[in-house]
Design an enzyme around this catalytic site. Structure first.
Site, PDB file in Angstrom:
ATOM      1  N   ARG A 285       0.847  -1.185   0.000  1.00 52.57           N
ATOM      2  CA  ARG A 285       0.000   0.000   0.000  1.00 52.57           C
ATOM      3  C   ARG A 285       0.884   1.237   0.000  1.00 52.57           C
ATOM      4  O   ARG A 285       1.864   1.316   0.729  1.00 52.57           O
ATOM      5  CB  ARG A 285      -0.898   0.020   1.249  1.00 52.57           C
ATOM      6  CG  ARG A 285      -2.040  -0.976   1.179  1.00 52.57           C
ATOM      7  CD  ARG A 285      -3.106  -0.515   0.194  1.00 52.57           C
ATOM      8  NE  ARG A 285      -4.174  -1.477   0.038  1.00 52.57           N
ATOM      9  CZ  ARG A 285      -4.199  -2.439  -0.879  1.00 52.57           C
ATOM     10  NH1 ARG A 285      -3.192  -2.575  -1.723  1.00 52.57           N
ATOM     11  NH2 ARG A 285      -5.234  -3.241  -0.969  1.00 52.57           N
ATOM     12  N   GLU A 314      -3.616   7.523  -5.916  1.00 54.62           N
ATOM     13  CA  GLU A 314      -3.547   6.820  -7.195  1.00 54.62           C
ATOM     14  C   GLU A 314      -4.651   7.318  -8.129  1.00 54.62           C
ATOM     15  O   GLU A 314      -5.817   7.335  -7.734  1.00 54.62           O
ATOM     16  CB  GLU A 314      -3.667   5.310  -6.968  1.00 54.62           C
ATOM     17  CG  GLU A 314      -2.484   4.739  -6.207  1.00 54.62           C
ATOM     18  CD  GLU A 314      -2.520   3.220  -6.056  1.00 54.62           C
ATOM     19  OE1 GLU A 314      -3.522   2.591  -6.481  1.00 54.62           O
ATOM     20  OE2 GLU A 314      -1.556   2.655  -5.524  1.00 54.62           O
ATOM     21  N   HIS A 333       0.156   0.119 -10.199  1.00 53.36           N
ATOM     22  CA  HIS A 333      -0.608  -0.827  -9.371  1.00 53.36           C
ATOM     23  C   HIS A 333      -0.965  -2.088 -10.162  1.00 53.36           C
ATOM     24  O   HIS A 333      -2.134  -2.445 -10.328  1.00 53.36           O
ATOM     25  CB  HIS A 333      -1.876  -0.166  -8.830  1.00 53.36           C
ATOM     26  CG  HIS A 333      -2.352  -0.795  -7.546  1.00 53.36           C
ATOM     27  ND1 HIS A 333      -2.978  -0.092  -6.551  1.00 53.36           N
ATOM     28  CD2 HIS A 333      -2.293  -2.078  -7.095  1.00 53.36           C
ATOM     29  CE1 HIS A 333      -3.293  -0.901  -5.546  1.00 53.36           C
ATOM     30  NE2 HIS A 333      -2.890  -2.114  -5.855  1.00 53.36           N
TER      31      HIS A 333
END
Length: 597
Positions: A285, A314, A333
């Site tokens: 994370r 993000e 990601h």
């Protein structure tokens, strides 16, 4: 009468405190329970059963694999609406029974409040649930499930890919060559063999990364305050403290959840403790790293390189100094982004959501497991009895004794298959652990909390002849291999023993050790062993009355007239130490103990 024995081993996975009163409500043809609570702390226990006449509606708010969508459509009406704004999500949610998200959608308190009580399940297509307000979910009677296994290998593989790519400057060299340059000397890398890798978080993904890193010839250490040492040793990994891990590692790979305790855990202070030239990988994370501090550590030469798949925001800003830094390798990601993982996650979360809406026990529940509505309705008073018996039993253990072996015996006229004891076992565990620790135990974490403390809880069912109309005749809790602060609580076989039953919907204590008593389990209890003689009830009652302690119930159990007896006294207030001493000073009182419920 026949007995069957089993040992509790189910892996019940967070929330707060205390079960007691239940009420059944009906919303959109889905049966749910409203909050269960006692005193000031509340605990929601979510129970669902399938819709009787109409299909539930599932909102899929982020892209989900087709296999998962097909599974959902076989059971529910599916609304695939992507890229919703927070306001749009709050508007839609009142029409939905379930919501499926990935990491990009924030399921906030406002979402649960906007659902008007209709939202019953939130499915997180992935592992992390930091984008879901778990406290609000529980308060609003909504189960949260995730898909913790399907993308484990994909995330671990991506971690290793970033580790190797960073060490050998693959991304930078690729960009340089495509720009028409040939810079072999500029992009000399470092070897992985013989280097120390610190895996920060030794869960599913972390342990898979460790296994692969060892295959590359790396020395692997790990930090995880909750990881069993034997599991780490079996993988050839040494568990160390946080400070030792960051101080000795050549490479650090992050695999921890984002919680208040881990937010910005890598910061200016922790970077200063690291070996100069350390390299950092993050596929967990973004929020676990203070990104501004990482830029400063890169500029100072403390961190040689970083490889990041996740970010605090993000997508990150286009002008992010961290993303643009020459010695930082970045991906958007992609940890779970393999064809196999995407399909696996879609199927896993769809099955979990459908199962939850059907009222099945959710093995991937992260805030409460599912228990059939009719079971909880019937067991309601026994749930309270179970917890209070656990609380009584553990308070009878003398201070130096460790509680390890607990046996619970259920006496019932029902067949074993007709008596679901999962809730009762969890509440007994709650009663045993909470009075002697700071942890809050509930249905979700009961077995896990017991295992962490080495508590072995076995269950025995005694079948009674008679009508099975009532689910239970009695519950008995025994703690073996301990000493008791109230010797009379020790049974003939040497265990602390307490037994109770429900009378007219109220839990009662009916046995302590070998002594039969009958006292309502409301307020708290004073137990006194005495010589059985006239006037004892009056003497103890007078002391309590003079000290303004209200007595709710009083019961005496004796072996035989004029011999030993145990007096059980229910009190509404906690007596002072002076009051208890006055009781102990009464002639013929041989021992006493105050037990707080």
């Amino acid at each position: 009468m026949a007995a069957t024995t089993s040992t509790a081993s189910s892996n019940i996975l967070t929330t707060k405190k205390n079960l007691s009163s239940l009420s059944l409500t009906s919303t959109n043809k889905l049966l749910t329970f409203s909050p269960l609570y006692t005193s000031s702390r509340r605990q929601r226990l979510i129970v669902l059963s399938a819709s009787l006449n109409s299909k539930p509606t599932v909102l899929v708010a982020e892209k989900l694999g087709e296999a998962g969508i097909h599974l959902l459509k076989d059971f529910a009406n599916v609304d695939c609406s992507y890229n919703l704004s927070p306001d749009e999500l709050c508007t839609k949610i009142s029409l939905c029974d379930a919501l499926i998200v990935r990491s990009g959608t924030k399921v906030s308190r406002e979402v649960f409040e906007s659902s008007g009580g209709r939202l019953k399940v939130v499915g997180r297509a992935g592992v992390g649930i930091d984008n879901v307000d778990l406290a609000a979910a529980t308060e609003h009677g909504c189960l949260v499930v995730n898909a913790p296994t399907a993308n484990t290998i994909a995330a671990a593989e991506h971690g290793i890919a970033l580790l190797a790519a960073m060490a050998r400057n693959v991304a930078q060299a690729d960009a340089s060559l495509k720009a028409g340059k040939w810079q072999r000397n500029k992009y000399v890398g470092v070897s992985l063999v013989g280097k120390t890798l610190a895996v920060m978080g030794f869960g599913k993904v972390g342990s898979e990364v460790a296994r692969r890193a060892k295959g590359l010839g790396m020395h692997v250490i790990a930090h995880d305050p909750y990881a069993p040492a034997d599991r780490a040793r079996a993988a050839g990994v040494e568990l160390v403290s946080f400070d030792e891990a960051i101080a000795t590692a050549d490479f650090i790979s992050l695999h921890m959840p984002l919680t208040p305790a881990t937010a910005k855990i890598l910061n200016d202070e922790t970077f200063a403790k690291m070996k100069k030239g350390v390299r950092i990988v993050n596929v967990a994370r973004g929020g676990v790293i203070d990104e501004d501090a990482l830029v400063r550590a890169l500029e100072a030469g403390i961190v040689a390189q970083a490889a990041l798949d996740v970010f605090t925001v993000e997508p990150p800003p286009q002008d992010s100094k961290l993303v643009q830094h020459e010695r930082v390798t970045v991906t958007p990601h992609l940890g779970a982004s393999t064809i196999e993982a995407q399909e696996g996650v879609a199927i896993e979360i769809a099955e979990a959501v459908v199962g939850a809406l059907k009222g099945e026990l959710a093995s991937t529940a992260v805030n409460a497991p599912m228990v059939p509505a009719e079971v909880l309705t019937e067991l309601k008073p026994y749930v309270v009895l179970a917890e209070k018996l656990g609380r009584l039993a553990v308070q009878l253990v003398s201070g130096g004794s460790g509680v390890k072996d607990v046996k619970v015996t259920y006496a019932s006229s029902r067949a074993p298959d007709d008596l679901d004891t999962r809730v009762l076992r969890a509440m007994i565990t709650k009663g045993l652990i909470e009075p002697i620790s700071s942890v809050f135990v509930n249905l979700v974490n009961a077995d896990f909390s017991a295992k962490q403390r080495g508590l072995r809880l076995s269950e025995e069912r005694i079948h009674l002849d008679g009508s099975p109309e009532s689910p239970l005749d009695s519950i008995q809790v025994q703690i073996a291999n301990v000493e008791s602060k109230f010797a009379s609580a020790i049974s003939e076989t040497g265990e602390i023993k307490v037994e109770g039953r429900v009378k007219d919907g109220i839990p009662h204590l009916t046995k302590v050790g070998s002594f039969e008593v009958d006292v309502s389990l409301e307020g708290s209890i004073i137990l006194c062993r005495q010589v059985d003689q006239p006037g004892m009830i009056g003497k103890v009652g007078s002391v309590l009355g003079e000290q303004n302690v209200n007595v709710s119930f009083m019961s005496v159990g004796r072996i035989a007239p004029r011999k030993q007896a145990v007096m059980a006294i229910g009190v509404d207030e906690q007596p002072s130490k002076e009051t208890l001493k006055m009781i102990g000073d009464i002639p013929a009182i041989e021992e006493f103990v105050f037990l707080k419920l």
